[in-house]
Structure formats: C-alpha cells, structure tokens
Scaffold this motif. Structure first.
Motif, PDB file in Angstrom:
ATOM      1  N   LEU A 214       0.811  -1.210   0.000  1.00  8.24           N
ATOM      2  CA  LEU A 214       0.000   0.000   0.000  1.00  8.24           C
ATOM      3  C   LEU A 214       0.850   1.267   0.000  1.00  8.24           C
ATOM      4  O   LEU A 214       0.520   2.258  -0.646  1.00  8.24           O
ATOM      5  N   GLN A 215       1.951   1.214   0.719  1.00  6.49           N
ATOM      6  CA  GLN A 215       2.811   2.392   0.779  1.00  6.49           C
ATOM      7  C   GLN A 215       3.305   2.778  -0.599  1.00  6.49           C
ATOM      8  O   GLN A 215       3.500   3.948  -0.892  1.00  6.49           O
ATOM      9  N   PHE A 216       3.504   1.763  -1.439  1.00  7.02           N
ATOM     10  CA  PHE A 216       4.095   2.039  -2.744  1.00  7.02           C
ATOM     11  C   PHE A 216       3.048   2.492  -3.758  1.00  7.02           C
ATOM     12  O   PHE A 216       3.384   2.811  -4.881  1.00  7.02           O
ATOM     13  N   ILE A 217       1.768   2.467  -3.371  1.00 11.52           N
ATOM     14  CA  ILE A 217       0.783   3.113  -4.220  1.00 11.52           C
ATOM     15  C   ILE A 217       0.296   4.403  -3.554  1.00 11.52           C
ATOM     16  O   ILE A 217      -0.728   4.951  -3.908  1.00 11.52           O
ATOM     17  N   GLY A 218       1.047   4.861  -2.566  1.00  9.92           N
ATOM     18  CA  GLY A 218       0.859   6.223  -2.091  1.00  9.92           C
ATOM     19  C   GLY A 218       0.110   6.394  -0.785  1.00  9.92           C
ATOM     20  O   GLY A 218      -0.189   7.522  -0.407  1.00  9.92           O
ATOM     21  N   TYR A 219      -0.217   5.315  -0.089  1.00 15.60           N
ATOM     22  CA  TYR A 219      -0.990   5.476   1.141  1.00 15.60           C
ATOM     23  C   TYR A 219      -0.305   4.800   2.316  1.00 15.60           C
ATOM     24  O   TYR A 219       0.019   3.626   2.257  1.00 15.60           O
ATOM     25  N   PRO A 220      -0.101   5.530   3.423  1.00 18.15           N
ATOM     26  CA  PRO A 220       0.431   4.889   4.619  1.00 18.15           C
ATOM     27  C   PRO A 220      -0.659   4.036   5.269  1.00 18.15           C
ATOM     28  O   PRO A 220      -1.758   4.540   5.526  1.00 18.15           O
TER      29      PRO A 220
END
Ligand SMILES: Nc1ncnc2c1ncn2[C@@H]1O[C@H](COP(=O)(O)OP(=O)(O)OP(=O)(O)O)[C@@H](O)[C@H]1O
Ligand SMILES: [Mg+2]
Lengths: 413, 249
Positions: A214-220
C-alpha cells in the motif's frame, strides 16, 4: 441471460430484508419474542461493526466492546438529560427524541476511537490484538474508578419513556421498541454496506491483504487503519446506543472482554469474508444464547461448541458456506456438490447430537435432569448401558458419514 | 535538469554486512537504464533504497533534483517514482480490477473518501480500465489477484506500478520465471511503458536487457563496476570477468 432481472439483483436483499422486518410483527407475538429480536438487532450492528475491523480491515481486536459500551453510556446519560430537561422543557435535550439516541452512541464511539486509536493503528496483527486487549481491560477496570460516569457495579439506569414523541410511537413495550430497532438496524447495515463500496472501504481491504504494498501506491497503512478504526468505533457505539434504549441500563460489563469476545464469536461463526456473515452469526448466537439458557445449564458450552465446529469444519463461517452453495448454484453444478456438502452437514449433526447427549447426561448425573431432555420427551437413564450404546452409535455413524462424504467431495474437487 | 535520478555515495548495511557499498549513478530523463549483476549483488536492495522501502545508511538520492533519501515510500510515490517487486506483491483477495483501481486512487486523492462510491471516482476507474487493457488482463478482470496464473500476476504487478502515472518507474526482474512467449509479451509491454517515462530495470535475461536498455550498469557485490551503452558493457573486460564470464562458465 436474465436481462430483465438484472436491476433486481442489487435491490433484492434490501427489499427482502425490509419485507421481513415489516411482516415479522405480524407473525410473531409476545414481548418475550420481541425482546430476543431486539437483542438480535443490537448484536447484528455490533457484529458488523466488528467485522469492519477484522474481516474488512484485517485488524483482530479484543477491545471492541469499549466503543460499544461508551456509546451505550453516552446514550444513557443523554437519555437522563432528556428526562431532566423534560421537567422545565428548556434546552437542547428537551427537544431531542429518544429515537435518535443511537446517533449519540455513534458520536461517542467514534470520538473514543478517534482519541485512543492512533497509537494502536501502527501495526495490525499481534501487536494490535494485544494493545486492544489492554485497552479493554484498562477501560473496564478504570470504569470502577468513576462511579458518577459509569455507575459502579450496578451501572447507570434510565427511563426511555421521556422526551418528545414522534408519530405516537411510545417506546413502552418490547414490541414498540421493535420498530426503533428495525429502523436503526436497517440504517446501520446499509451504511456499513455502503462503506465497503467506497474508496476507503476498498483500501481497507487492501491494507488487510498487503499493507506493505500500500505504501508504494501512495498510502500509509496507518492512516487507513485509523479511519477504519474510527468508523468501526462509531458503528459499535451506535449499537451501544440501541442497547441503552433497549435495556434502560448500562453496566461496566458492556465495556469488558466478554462483550468483545461476543463480537468476535458472532463475526467468526457467521463468516468474516462475506458482508452478511456477521449478521447470520449474530442471529444464531443471540438466539442460541437466549433460548438455550432457558432449557439447559450448558448453554454457554453449546455456543462454544458451535464456535469450535465452525472454526474447524467451516473456516469461512456460515456465510462462507452459504456463498459456496450460491456460487455453485449460479455456476450450475450445485447438483454435483450438494450430496457431499449435505453429507458433511449430516456428519456434523450426528456428532453434535452425540455430544449434546453426552453433555446432557453428564449434567444429569452431576446436577439432576434439566429441561432440554424433558422438552424432547426423553427420560434417558444415565445408568443404562443402552443409552451410552446409542450415543456411541451416533458418534460412529457421524464418523462414517464424514468419511464417505469427505471422499465424495474429494472426488468432485 | 535532464537527470531523473541522481544517486551519490549510496550505502546500506544490515548489521555488520554492507550490502550496498557506495553507489554513484545518474539516470537521464527518458532513459531505459538496466541494472544487472549476479545473484545477491544487492540489486533489489538498491531498488529498496531508492523507493524508500529502506532508509540508506549513507548517501543521497535525488529525484528530479530533489532529495528523496530517507522519505517514506508513500512520499516518494507522490513525487512520481513507482516500483514493482521481484516477488509479486498484490492484494490477493481483491479482484484484478480492484487492485489496479486502488493503485489509481492517489492521483484523484480519493483513497480516504468514505462519502462516495468507488465507482464514482471517474478518473481512477478510467485509468484502471486503461491499464487493464494495456497489460492484457481484461478477461481476468474480476478474478481475485491471488488466484492468477504466475505470468498474469507478474503483469498485474507491473500494471499496479504504472497505474499511478509515475514518471520514474523501477521494475525488479519483470520477466523472471516467464516462458519465451510470455517474455516477448512482457518486453513489448515494458517498451510501451518506457514511452515518455524514465525506466530503471533489474533483469537477468540478457536478451531482454540488450533489447531494451539505453544504458546498463553492472552491480557486483554492492558496487557499480561499469556503466555504459549495451555495446560498451558487452565489451568491457571487467564486466566479462565479473559477471558475463561467470554466466558463460
Ligand atoms: N532486509 C535484509 N536484511 C539482511 N540482509 C539482507 C536484507 N535484504 C537483503 N539482504 C542481503 O543483501 C544481499 C543482497 O540481496 P538482494 O536481494 O539485494 O540481491 P539481488 O541482487 O536482488 O539478488 P537476486 O538476483 O537474487 O534478486 C543478500 O546477501 C541478502 O541476503
Ligand atoms: Mg533481487
């Protein structure tokens, strides 16, 4: 194929539910029955809110009752304020009808989750489970320190026959409360279902499946978990508000581990992966709890056994089982699968009968005969070897059917 | 500034083991830059440092002239750098389409929205359909990602990486484990991705590398021993010795 029916598909579950809710009072009668139905309604909301965390968001919580309980406390205090405001007829609460108290519950639950949730949501998994367990214990114990808020051991009492009355609907008897329950359950279920279809709902599934990606699609992940945590807290609080109106008393038990465990139990029995699963679980567990306790001392044991059986034999829960059947039906190969599944169900039933008989007989030896056996018109004698032979036959038959149907299922898989 | 990525003195240690031992590298805008090297050389670790999965022990990483080293992955993603994973890393229970759509929400700033249906986020839905078409998974649109065949899952992995419209894309062994036909398809997909983007790609298949890359860097034992055009790398004696020679042996 059924083009003309395609508009009906998404509407059907809601239309049928509404129809059931409307016709229910026509077919059942008696305040006792309505009391159970009202508790079912509360538990449906509670179990579904729990599944926002566990099934949808992948967060195993042992402290969800905190938000249910705080919602209930908020609502019951508001109910008392309505009652007091009724004397002079001034102020905000004088115009606040009791029907809207679940909204107060929602606000309290969501607010509590907002205040405590951020540190919890850093991780899912064991860390989250442990922290929520701690929170539950902390709040339950802490509630004893503030008797003015939590009412000590006895809890906080109130009276729901206060404030403005709409449409002449007084909340006097359980049968009157039914409409209140039906309305709020429908609203809450619809809202929670709609939530699953929003971007946040979908992203909460993504956190569950793979937080790292998820972090790598922009969301923490933490932000998403936190928002889901607040929403789940809110809906638990809404259920708590319904409970406050239903019981007119809220005790610290409603905040504790047993209540949290009930949410987990209902959701898991019903199935975590299907939206309506926890509703099925809530209905089954609540009805079992209410009915069995009248007839046998072992009712809690039976609920536990159902839980075990589901976890061992149907990890997808009852909802998962229903979905399996439904999908097979739509694929058109239900006929090929059904004998195997029915066989499995029969095996579980036979073994369950054996277990129930054993438990009842053991209880009979230690406590004297209870009502369940009498209800079935049985007068078994624990001293007779024939009775025990019958039980062994049940187990053996169950085992046999399990083997045969298992082989049948494997052959079809 | 015509540099997309500028990496200076990058180091990473795990405990006593120094895995990346001072990497300097510049990737020009629009370039396809391949990173090759033997197993365990630190290629994936290098990508992890650039994409923010790990913070570097030392050194700098600049994206379009702005420092990104030490930032969280989501911050780096928002600056326009996306990466794929060597081992497929998708949302297993979500459908293929849902995987792609989730990867598109950031562009519309919609990922936190709870007041509107996901279907109403027009841009994300349009982009997800577009990428679905591009990676050739239309037929598997509604299958759960976890149940996909291997090559399709690899394609989805790439699709999720590019769905967010990042202009710098890192691909970690996109064709690993694929059959010849699957590799050919993947190469043409990567070529399309490279249009208008800067691409850094780790790849073991030398055919793929020499076909796609504008420049190649050879990473051996945590250090870049050579950077140059495919021809220069092919003829570099150090590379032959350290890497290509080993492959031939
Ligand atoms: N999180 C970690 N902790 C400790 N050691 C690590 C970690 N990640 C990687 N390493 C070590 O760093 C070295 C380089 O690993 P890396 O995965 O970057 O190699 P690679 O070049 O991608 O190899 P491959 O071609 O097999 O993918 C390996 O020796 C690995 O064991
Ligand atoms: Mg690697």
């Amino acid at each position: 194929m059924n083009e003309s029916l395609s508009w009906w598909r998404p509407v059907a579950p809601w239309a049928i539910s509404a129809l059931v809710l409307v016709t229910l009072p026509l077919v059942v009668a008696g305040n006792g029955t309505f009391s159970i139905i009202n508790v079912v309604a509360i538990n449906i909301v509670f179990a579904l809110s729990y599944n926002m965390l566990l099934g949808q968001g992948g967060m195993l919580s042992f402290g969800h009752a905190v938000f249910f309980g705080l919602g209930a406390y908020g609502a019951i205090h508001a109910m008392n304020l309505i009652g007091e405001a009724g004397y002079d007829g001034h102020g905000f609460w004088a115009f606040f009808p009791v029907y809207l108290l679940p909204l107060v519950g929602f606000a309290c639950g969501a607010l509590a989750a907002l205040v405590v949730g951020w540190p919890f949501c850093r991780r899912a998994g064991t860390a989250f489970a442990m922290i929520t367990l701690g929170l539950g214990e902390l709040v339950a114990a802490g509630s004893q320190m503030f008797p003015t808020v939590f009412g000590g051991e006895a809890g906080v009492f109130s009276n729901r026959m206060v404030g403005p009355v709409w449409f002449g609907l007084e909340l006097a008897q359980p049968a009157d409360v039914y409409w209140f329950m039906a309305f709020w359950t429908l609203v809450a279920v619809f809202a929670m279902w709609a939530f699953t279809r929003t971007p946040l709902g979908r992203m909460s599934n993504a956190v569950r499946d793979n937080a790292d990606r998820l972090q790598f699609i922009g969301y923490p992940p933490r932000n998403l978990r936190f928002l889901v945590f607040i929403a789940a807290g809110g809906f638990a609080g809404l259920g708590g508000g319904m409970a406050a109106v239903n019981y007119e008393i809220v005790t610290p038990e409603s905040l504790g581990l047993l209540t949290s465990g009930l949410a987990l139990l209902m959701a898991a029995v019903g199935g975590l992966a299907v939206f309506y699963g926890p509703m099925v679980g809530a209905i089954l567990v609540t009805v079992m709890n209410s009915l069995l306790s009248d007839y046998t001392d072992a009712s809690i044991l039976y609920v536990g056994l159902v839980f075990l059986a589901v976890v061992m034999f149907a990890p997808g829960g009852l909802g998962g089982g229903i979905e399996q059947v439904r999908l097979a039906w739509r694929r058109g190969d239900l006929g090929a699968h059904l004998p195997g599944w029915l066989g499995g169900a029969l095996a579980v039933l036979l073994i369950a009968l054996g277990l129930v008989s054993t438990i009842e007989l053991v209880y009979q030896i230690s406590h004297g005969r209870d009502k369940l056996a009498r209800l079935l018109g049985l007068e078994p004698d624990p001293a007779s070897p024939l009775v025990w032979l019958g039980i062994i036959t049940l187990f053996a038959a169950g085992y046999g059917v399990a083997r045969v149907s298992g082989r049948y299922r494997e052959a079809r898989a | 500034m015509s540099e997309a990525l500028n990496i200076l003195g990058l180091k990473k240690s795990f405990g006593p083991a120094e895995v990346i031992r001072g990497v300097d590298l510049t990737v020009a805008r629009g370039e396809v830059h391949a990173v090759i090297g033997p197993n365990g050389a630190g290629k994936s670790t290098f990508f992890n440092l650039v994409s923010g999965a790990f913070a570097p022990s030392a050194g700098q990483v600049s994206l379009h002239g702005r420092r990104i080293d030490g930032l969280a992955p989501e911050k780096i993603q928002q600056r326009g750098l996306a990466r794929s994973f060597q081992v497929s890393n998708v949302f297993g229970n979500l459908s293929v389409f849902e995987n792609l759509r989730c990867a598109c929400f950031k562009q519309s700033g919609a990922g936190y929205a709870f007041w509107r249906p996901a279907g109403s986020v027009k841009r994300a839905n349009r982009r997800a359909e577009e990428v679905l078409e591009m990676i050739g998974l239309r037929a598997l649109r509604d299958s759960p990602a976890g149940a996909l065949p291997y090559a399709s899952q690899r394609a989805l992995e790439i699709g999720m990486t590019i769905a967010g419209d990042a202009d710098v894309v890192l691909l970690d062994e996109p064709t690993a484990g694929m059959s010849n036909t699957e590799t050919t398809q993947a190469v043409s997909l990567i070529r399309r991705i490279a249009e208008g983007r800067t691409l850094m790609i780790v790849e073991h298949d030398m055919g793929v590398v020499f076909e796609l890359a504008d420049r190649i860097s050879v990473l051996v034992y945590g250090e870049i021993i050579a950077t140059g055009t495919p021809d220069a790398i092919r003829n570099d004696p150090r590379v032959k010795e350290a890497y290509l020679g080993e492959e031939a042996a």
